[in-house]
Structures are given as structure tokens and as C-alpha cells.
Design an enzyme around this catalytic site. Structure first.
Site, PDB file in Angstrom:
ATOM      1  N   SER A  20      74.289  62.758  27.941  1.00  0.00           N
ATOM      2  CA  SER A  20      75.398  63.569  27.507  1.00  0.00           C
ATOM      3  C   SER A  20      76.648  63.498  28.038  1.00  0.00           C
ATOM      4  CB  SER A  20      74.944  65.157  27.240  1.00  0.00           C
ATOM      5  OG  SER A  20      74.950  65.582  28.577  1.00  0.00           O
TER       6      SER A  20
ATOM      7  N   LYS B  70      83.425  68.403  32.830  1.00  0.00           N
ATOM      8  CA  LYS B  70      82.562  68.395  31.621  1.00  0.00           C
ATOM      9  C   LYS B  70      82.722  69.886  30.869  1.00  0.00           C
ATOM     10  CE  LYS B  70      77.704  67.234  29.983  1.00  0.00           C
ATOM     11  NZ  LYS B  70      76.384  66.830  30.567  1.00  0.00           N
TER      12      LYS B  70
ATOM     13  N   SER C 231      71.301  62.920  31.810  1.00  0.00           N
ATOM     14  CA  SER C 231      72.573  63.075  31.351  1.00  0.00           C
ATOM     15  C   SER C 231      73.730  62.723  32.299  1.00  0.00           C
ATOM     16  CB  SER C 231      73.106  64.167  30.870  1.00  0.00           C
ATOM     17  OG  SER C 231      72.574  64.227  29.399  1.00  0.00           O
TER      18      SER C 231
END
Lengths: 498, 494
Positions: free
Chosen positions: B160, B80, B184
Site C-alpha cells: 500500500s 504516508k 506494504s
């Protein structure tokens, strides 16, 4: 209450003063980073990733900084808070990479304490006075902007970013510039004893925000102003004096004091407005979520306490009570930790070299240090720290006096030569032939010669002209080229003259 | 070679170790999928095929030398783009950090490399991890590989960690890192039929992870199944002296202790999570989950988490408050974007830089956070929210006197279409309603794919556990997984 008053057109005004002192914690590393803290390094050479607030970097408290704050709190007999917490003070400025300063607003590490300033009649402090200290908290310093490196831009030096500061907040207990000066000096003394701050005000290691208000006797506190970052005892006193006068002028001409932040200009000795409360920042303080509350364990607190040195008040009392020094001498010798340390080494060396107990040579050592060495160093424009005469060498010199090997006047001469050459006392005494004659036989022989050569004067003396005694002493000493032990000369003369 | 990309962490690790295939073959296969899908899915902000190859070669060389290969030996993963990676652009999907190449490596990513993993690239996300759909990324939204039956409308992969979820679902990587501040990891996992666990707050170091809300941010693994999550979490977790909030506890052998036998365990069903007007499909799935856990040997009890309805407002005070301060460092002075208009002073530069560098959602949250912390409002908002947060934690503590884990839906709905919620931040925020409470309490929580909606979209169930009891969460997750037999995968259209 000091007798300091401002004489205004409408009568006398009292001044109320509180100080917030920022003291840089003595530590190899910063409050939350491992970067070095040395003064005067090249710009941006002492910057860890977190100091530059790189993304994802996190603060980890430096235990040594915490320890120093706790020890400082203990030295002012303050409440030590076993639970404290760090808060963020948010504002934007180019010298503050994180966009917030990590400080302690809500739960400081040190609570209520105090220190005592000494009576000083000349300065208008009639008696010893206790000044309250509200709190000490630890926080990060900011960086420095440099405006002289480029025609249109400012440069940023992050070396100071994150350096640990203690903010030491007094109660508004001071009522004259002299009291504020004495408070700041005493605080500096204590910090230097504890070793938690070097107290170098000219390097910015210690600076004060000065809160001043004025009022008529018996009235409630007036509106205060805060003069920021004043960096010497003298400037603090000047700033208070000027600011109090200014406030009286404003009030007496019908104006009002605006609560505001002011700046001190050392060149003019005046203060000027920086920003008023209306444009004060909203710092949006909140607990720093990167840091857990700081919990101090009992073991840690005990270690802190055990590591405290003898503090100035205790040391001064000991010098007076155990070493028999005068209050003045004790005060002079304990005012700075380096002086006290120097004196104590001198005392130990003197006692050792002369084979006497410290208490027997303490007055001699104190007097010599204060009236001889300080004066001599002063003349040379140097300090005790850089003195070519070490405590060891000084002790040897004092022992020579104590043992009667040299006279007091010879000792002055020896000291001068020591300062010039760095040689030790005994070598100088030998080389210069300054050894004093204490041998009774040799002195008797000289005395006999003098008395024989001055029979008329002996007769006058015996007739009651006792003032002639000094003449015989002088003649004997002259004959012995100043090396006769005056005490022995006196005794022999007294015996012989009956 | 395409089959290799069907494999998960455990099978790749074991296959490389056994010599069934080389790590290099695995890396090349995934690199090819990443490249082929980039235009359609936009899951990666930066692909780093050379990093994946380099790590794979190192693993193969170790194997040849007879050395230990590590927990993640030979497994290429997606990272990420919230984790700082040495000299590889790290943006948090923002313009303000575009081009920023950290000269440091986050603890979590370093732990993974040390365990033998390799990096396929930096995964797209909602800007600064603020969002539930990946629509706030400066680099364009990620498109979910899933589509509703009979529709080509692009769907949100969740957020997210939407790049992570989409990439795993589309077989671009066998696993990826995620971060979870209010859901998330779990919400995107639920939206894409993948598995993800947010461990106890403090398990994974936050050092080197771009901060959103420090007291909530927690990294975790996202993968195909529970076992893969257990393996990867072991590699990611561990005490880090550089993070003052890091847990100073040994990392358990979660994988070795996996067990789907829940005999003697009690599962709590929080009645407050059963909300009015809840999607019937979600309710049915939840009931099915209860039946599965009973089947696994667990006892099921009703529990109460009375302050649940305050969790979302509490979260949307605390998280923006922390964010408003955490994001103050992006000021154009030291790194990242600097917008310096002609004749600008410092304040002008700040304003121009931050106006250009932050997207609307980030700005919205900075404004909310600044507001709730400001003088006169602090007590009414922030202090009050912290009090409620304590009550929410106490709710869980009380509930865990009666049960070992809690079962709840992960999200109130299946994946929504891109653009569906974009003009309505409140309904977007509602996506987090089931995931936020565990975040506020710092508890481990996991989403396991459990079924498909009538439109053929994945739905997830959530297990919430006691602090430090990731094992209990993983075991309950495994029990669900074995019974749900979720094998659906998106049909390849990209």
C-alpha cells in the site's frame, strides 16, 4: 431455599434469579483514557481523543481501574486471574464511537467468588445464605443519546464513553425478590467499603440486569428473561416480582417464555419486551489487538490485598465479639461504610473524652447513635454525612453522660440544642445549667429536707409501702430541678430509708 | 539544484551540517520536483511545500546558532497519508475521511519532526492501506515512474505504500514513511528499486496511525538505501506509553553499527519459499543473493518454514477480522463523511455513509472480517487462524536456532501493469506471499533492490531477522546492496 413461591392456578412455582451488576469503578480517569469521570458535567467536556474514537487513537489500560477490580475480587474472596485479556464486543450505535466496547469475555480478571446475605425472617430469608459470584470483568461504559435537544435529530454526549465499569455476575442462586434485594444491598455495602464504586444507584454508578426464570419444584431451570438497567434495590425486587408473575401467567395459559431482553418501567413497576433472541446482536467478540494480555504481578496483588479495609462481615463480628454490641446494632452500624466509620470515630472520641476503654462505652455509643442521633437526624430530614453533630462533639456529649456530669434526659435536651446551634455539649450544659448534682453532701441535705417534710410517708414506707420510694426520688429530683444524679439520689434514699 | 534531489538522507543531513548547501535549498528543490510530477505520478494526496520550507528554515537557523540539527536535520520527507498530521488533511486515501484534519500528530511523525525532518506532503496509498498496487486509493492510483522497456503502459508502484515508493524512485523525496501490515513497505520498495524496512512489531508507535490490522500494522522507513533506512528508523522508533503494544526498549544506534561484514553469521534459505512455477528471474536473483551473502562472509544453510503455505490464508482471516472492527468508527457521527438521506434514521445514515465512503476493496475486507468473526464461524476461522499464526511464529523461532537472518525474494514477480490484477483479488493477494509470514510473526524484514528484470524493472531481495534484531537485517541488507550495486533509476518521462 427461601419459602417464596408464586401461587399459580396449577400450583406453586419457584423463582430462580441471577443478577449482573454494572458498577462504575471509582477512579479519576477512564478505563483507557485520561479523561475525567465526574458525574453531571456539561455534555462532551470529559472526552479524550480515544473516547471520540479519532483515527489512530489507542487504548492504554488505567492501572487504578485494574487495581479496583482486583481489590473488589479479593473482597468477595474470589479467584484473581493473573492472566486476563480484553475483548472487543462489536456493534453499531451512536453512543459507541469505536463501534465496539472493550470488555472481557473470554478471560475475565476475577473468577469465582461469593458473598453472604444475612438471615432476615421478616423478609423470608430464614438463615444466612451464600450467593455465588461467577466472575467480575472490567469494561467500558457507553455514551448517552439526548433526544430532547432538536425536533428531528438526537444529540450525543460522550462524557460517559470509556468510563470503567465492573460487571459482577452472580450465580442463579437467589430464589426470592428479598434475596435478590439483600444480595444487591450487600454487594453495594462491600463495594463502598472497598472504595471501588460509590454505589450511587440514582446517578447510575450501579445498575443491575436481572435474569429471572420460573419452574415447578424439582423441574429443570426454565427459560430466562433479562431485564436491563434496573437502578435501585426496590426496583430490582419489583421487576422480579412482576416478571416472575408474568412468566407464570404465560406458562399457565399454555404459552412459552421467550428468551429476550426486557425493560423495567419504574412508573408502572412492570417489564416489557425490548428485543428477542432472534434479533439479538452478533457481537463478534474477539481479543482486542490493541491491548496485550493483562498480567498481574505478585507485588501488585500483595499491594491490593494490603490496601483492603476491614470488610463488613469481619467488622460486624468484631462489633459483636469485642465491643459487645447486639447482633442488630452491629448489623445496623456496619451496613454502610460511612456509618461504621462515623461510629468508630464516635467511639474513639467517647473513650478519649471519658477516659474509658472503648469496650466500656461501646454499647452506650451504639445505642445513642442508633436511637438518639439517627432519630433526630431523621426528623430534621438530614443524613449522618451532613450531621451538624460531629463524632467529636458526640463523643464529648457521651463522655458527659459516662462521667455522670449530665443525666440521660438532659443529654437528649443537649443533643437537640447541639443540632440547632452546632454548639458543643459542654457549652450548652453550662449555659442551660443542665449539670447534674453528684455531690453527696448536697443531695443528702435535700433528701433530709424531703424526708423531714414527709414524715407520714416515711412511716408508710417503713410499714411496707415500698412503692413510695419513687415518690421520694421524684420529690428530691424536683427539689433539685432535675439535676440530681439519679443514681446517687437512689443510693442515699435507700440508706436513709433503711 | 537538480543534483540535490539525487541525494539521500545521509548525504543531505551531512551536507547541511557541513554547510555544503542549506536545508532551504534542499526543500525548495524537492518541492519543485513534487509539484512538477504531481499530475503524471499522483504520488501525493496533499503537498505541503510550506511545511518543508518551515522545517528547513528552522534547521538552517539552528545551524547558524551552532545548535544540534538532529538525526534528520534538514531532510524533507514524504509522509504516508495514514499518519495523522496536525491540521493537515489525513485521509488514509479514503473518501470517508476526506477533509479530516486531525488536531493531533502521530507519534512517529512527531518523532521525525523532532529529529529535524520536514514534510513535503501526504503520500497517496491504497485505501486504508488495503491493496498491493495503489489502485484502491479514492484519490486515483499512483503511477510508477518505472516503465517496462519498450512500453508506455502505466505500472503499479506497489502497495500500500505506493505513493512513498514512487516518490522516492522519482526523486520527489529522499525518503518517506511507510507502513507494513502484510508487505506494504517491502513490496512497493521491491517494485520501485527502493529500500524499505519493517521493524519488529512494536518498534514504532502506532499512536496516530490510522489502523488497518492492529496486530500487524507497523511503520517503517522507505529510502534510497540501507544507511538512509537505518538513520530514519532511529528517528521514527522508540517506546511510546500511548501505545500498549509499543516495545519498551532503547533504540539502538543502527547507523553507527552498520557493517557489511557477515563473517560468523549464518543465512537461512527457506525451502518452502521455492514454489512451483516461480518466475525464473526471481529464482536466479535469489541464487545470486545467496552468492553475495557468502561473499560477505556468511555461511548459508537450508532451513524449513513448514507452515509457509498457510500464511496467506491466515493473514487474510486475521487482517480483515481486525479491520472490520477497526473501521467501525467511520460511521458519519463524529467526523469525516456523513451521508444523511432525507428522512434517514441512524441505521440508514450508517449504511449510506459507509456505502459512499468506503471503496470496493475496503468493503470486501470488512465483509470478510465480519464473516470470519461471526457466531458459528469464529472458531473455524479466527481461532484456527490464530493457532496457525502461532505455528508460523514457531517455524521462525526454530529456524533462527540455525541461522541469524533469512534470505528470500520480496515478491514473486516484478511490478505489474495497472489494471492487470484489479478484477482478481486472489492473484493480487498472492503478491504478499513472501512478505506476509514475517508480518504474522512480527519480525523485522527488509527489501533491498538487487537487480532488474529482463524488462528493465527493479527486483528486490528480502532479509527477515530475529525479533529486535534490526541490526542483523540492516547489515545483511547492506552486504547485498554493496554487491548488487543497484544504480538503475527510472528514465524521467513525467
Amino acid at each position: 431455599m427461601s419459602n417464596y413461591r408464586i401461587q399459580g392456578a396449577t400450583g406453586e412455582w419457584e423463582v430462580v434469579i441471577g443478577l449482573e451488576v454494572h458498577a462504575q469503578v471509582t477512579s479519576q480517569a477512564k478505563l483507557f483514557s485520561g479523561a475525567a469521570t465526574a458525574f453531571g458535567a456539561e455534555p462532551n467536556t470529559q472526552v479524550a481523543l480515544i473516547d471520540a474514537a479519532m483515527p489512530g487513537m489507542l487504548p492504554v489500560p488505567n492501572k487504578e481501574c485494574i487495581r479496583q477490580a482486583v481489590r473488589t475480587g479479593m473482597a468477595i474472596n474470589a479467584q484473581i486471574n493473573k492472566y486476563s485479556r480484553f475483548d472487543r464486543k462489536n456493534y453499531f450505535y451512536a453512543d459507541l464511537p469505536q463501534g465496539y466496547q472493550i470488555s472481557q469475555l473470554y478471560h475475565p480478571i476475577v473468577g469465582e467468588g461469593s458473598l453472604t446475605i444475612e438471615a432476615d425472617a421478616k423478609a423470608g430469608i430464614p438463615e444466612d445464605k451464600v450467593i455465588g459470584i461467577e466472575r467480575i470483568h472490567v469494561e467500558q461504559d457507553a455514551g448517552k443519546l439526548m433526544h430532547d435537544q432538536h425536533p428531528t435529530m438526537s444529540y450525543v454526549d460522550l462524557n460517559r464513553v470509556g468510563v470503567a465499569l465492573m460487571e459482577i455476575v452472580s450465580r442463579p442462586d437467589m430464589t426470592s425478590p428479598a434475596e435478590a434485594g439483600a444480595y444487591l444491598s450487600k454487594l453495594r455495602t462491600i463495594l463502598r467499603y472497598v472504595g471501588s464504586c460509590d454505589g450511587n444507584m440514582d446517578q447510575g454508578s450501579m445498575r443491575a440486569d436481572v435474569n429471572v426464570s420460573v419452574r415447578k419444584a424439582g423441574e429443570p431451570l426454565g427459560t430466562r428473561t433479562e431485564t436491563k438497567n434496573v437502578n435501585s434495590v426496590r426496583f430490582v425486587m419489583q421487576a422480579i416480582e412482576h416478571e416472575a408473575m408474568r412468566q407464570v401467567d404465560v406458562l399457565e395459559s399454555g404459552g412459552q417464555i421467550v428468551q429476550e431482553t426486557r425493560l423495567f418501567d419504574p412508573n408502572s413497576g412492570t417489564t416489557r419486551s425490548m428485543r428477542s433472541k432472534e434479533d439479538a446482536h452478533d457481537y463478534r467478540y474477539f481479543p482486542d489487538p490493541d491491548l496485550l494480555p493483562l498480567i498481574l504481578e505478585d507485588d501488585f496483588l500483595e499491594d491490593c490485598r494490603a490496601s483492603l479495609p476491614e470488610l463488613p462481615d469481619a467488622k460486624k463480628a468484631r462489633y459483636e465479639n469485642e465491643l459487645g454490641l447486639s447482633a442488630y446494632n452491629a448489623s445496623v452500624l456496619t451496613a454502610d461504610v460511612d456509618t461504621a466509620r462515623w461510629f468508630e470515630r464516635l467511639l474513639a472520641e467517647t473513650a478519649k473524652a471519658s477516659g474509658k476503654a472503648p469496650a466500656e462505652v461501646s454499647k452506650q455509643a451504639a445505642n445513642w447513635l442508633i436511637s438518639e442521633l439517627f432519630g433526630a437526624l431523621n426528623k430534621l430530614g438530614t443524613s449522618l454525612e451532613e450531621s451538624p453533630v460531629t463524632p467529636e462533639k458526640g463523643g464529648d456529649l457521651l463522655a458527659l453522660i459516662a462521667k455522670g456530669t449530665i443525666s440521660g434526659s438532659a443529654a437528649k435536651q443537649v443533643l437537640e440544642i447541639m443540632l440547632e446551634t452546632g454548639d458543643d455539649a459542654e457549652t450548652i450544659v453550662e449555659r442551660e445549667g443542665l449539670k447534674q448534682e453528684s455531690d453527696t453532701g448536697a443531695i443528702e441535705a435535700e433528701v433530709d429536707k424531703i424526708l423531714a417534710a414527709n414524715e407520714d410517708k416515711v412511716a408508710q414506707y417503713k410499714d411496707g409501702k415500698v412503692a413510695l420510694f419513687g415518690f421520694f426520688v421524684g420529690q428530691t429530683m424536683k427539689a433539685m430541678k432535675g439535676k440530681g444524679n439519679p443514681q446517687v439520689v437512689n443510693e442515699i434514699l435507700k440508706t436513709k430509708l433503711g | 539544484m537538480t543534483e540535490l534531489t539525487e541525494l539521500g538522507v545521509a548525504r543531505i543531513r551531512d551536507g547541511v551540517k557541513a554547510g555544503d548547501f542549506t536545508a532551504l535549498e534542499v526543500a525548495e528543490a524537492f518541492n519543485a520536483n513534487v509539484a512538477a510530477a504531481q499530475e503524471a505520478l499522483n504520488a501525493f494526496i496533499v503537498a505541503t511545500p510550506e511545511k518543508a520550507i518551515e522545517a528547513a528554515k528552522a534547521t538552517d537557523a539552528k545551524r547558524a546558532a551552532g545548535e544540534e540539527l538532529g538525526k534528520m536535520g534538514g531532510v524533507p520527507i514524504g509522509m504516508k497519508d495514514l499518519f495523522a498530521t496536525f491540521d493537515v488533511q489525513t485521509t488514509a486515501a479514503s473518501h470517508i475521511l476526506e477533509g479530516f484534519r486531525p488536531q493531533y500528530e502521530s507519534t512517529v511523525s512527531q518523532n521525525l519532526w523532532n529529529a529535524g525532518a520536514g514534510m513535503l506532503g501526504k503520500l497517496n496509498l491504497d485505501q486504508f492501506a488495503m491493496g498491493s498496487s495503489n489502485e484502491t486509493s479514492y484519490f486515483g492510483n499512483v503511477i510508477s515512474p518505472w516503465r517496462k522497456a519498450g512500453s508506455n503502459a502505466p505500472l503499479a508502484p506497489g502497495g500500500s505504500s505506493g505513493g512513498s515508493s514512487a516518490a522516492i524512485a522519482a526523486r520527489l523525496c529522499p525518503a518517506a514513511t511507510g507502513t507494513d501490515t502484510g508487505g506494504s513497505i517491502r513490496q512497493p520498495a521491491a517494485f520501485t528499486g527502493t529500500t524499505g524496512i519493517k521493524p519488529t512489531y512494536g518498534r514504532c508507535s502506532r499512536w496516530g496511525v490510522v489502523a488497518f490490522a492492529s496486530s500487524l500494522d507497523q511503520a517503517g522507513p522507505m529510502a534510497k538505501d540501507t544507511r538512509d533506512c537505518a538513520i530514519m528508523l532511529e528517528a521514527m522508533a522508540g517506546f511510546d506509553p500511548k501505545d500498549a503494544t509499543s516495545l519498551d526498549l532503547p533504540v539502538p544506534n543502527w547507523e553507527a553499527l552498520l557493517s557489511a561484514d557477515l563473517s560468523g553469521k549464518t543465512v537461512g534459505i527457506p525451502r518452502e519459499y521455492r514454489m512451483d512455477g516461480m518466475d525464473a528471474e526471481i529464482v536466479a536473483l535469489w541464487d545470486q543473493g545467496v552468492a553475495w551473502l557468502k561473499d560477505a562472509g556468511a555461511k548459508v544453510v537450508d532451513i524449513s518454514l513448514p507452515h509457509t503455505k498457510y500464511a496467506l490464508p491466515t493473514y487474510y482471516i486475521i487482517a480483515p477480522a481486525e479491520a472490520s472492527s477497526n473501521l467501525a468508527r467511520y460511521d458519519g457521527v463524529r467526523y469525516g463523511l456523513r451521508d444523511l438521506p432525507e428522512g434517514a434514521n441512524l441505521q440508514d445514515m450508517y449504511a449510506a455513509t459507509r456505502a459512499a465512503g468506503f471503496g470496493p476493496e475496503v468493503k470486501r475486507r470488512i465483509l470478510i472480517g465480519t464473516y470470519v468473526l461471526s457466531a458459528g464461524f469464529y472458531d473455524a476461522y479466527y481461532t484456527q487462524a490464530q493457532k496457525v499464526r502461532t505455528l508460523i511464529s514457531q517455524d521462525f523461532a526454530k529456524a533462527f536456532e540455525q541461522c541469524d537472518v533469512i534470505l528470500a525474494p520480496t515478491t514473486p514477480t516484478a511490478a505489474f501493469a495497472l489494471g492487470e490484477n484489479v478484477d482478481d483479488p486472489l492473484s493480487m493477494y498472492l503478491n504478499d506471499v513472501f512478505s506476509v509470514p514475517a508480518s504474522l510473526a512480527g519480525l523485522p524484514a527488509m527489501s533491498v533492490p538487487a537487480g532488474l528484470s529482463k524488462d528493465g524493472l527493479p527486483l528486490g531481495l528480502q532479509i527477515i531477522g530475529k525479533a529486535f534484531d534490526e541490526q542483523g537485517v540492516l547489515n545483511a541488507g547492506l552486504a547485498l546492496e554493496q554487491r548488487a550495486q543497484f544504480t538503475a533509476k527510472p528514465e524521467k518521462w513525467w
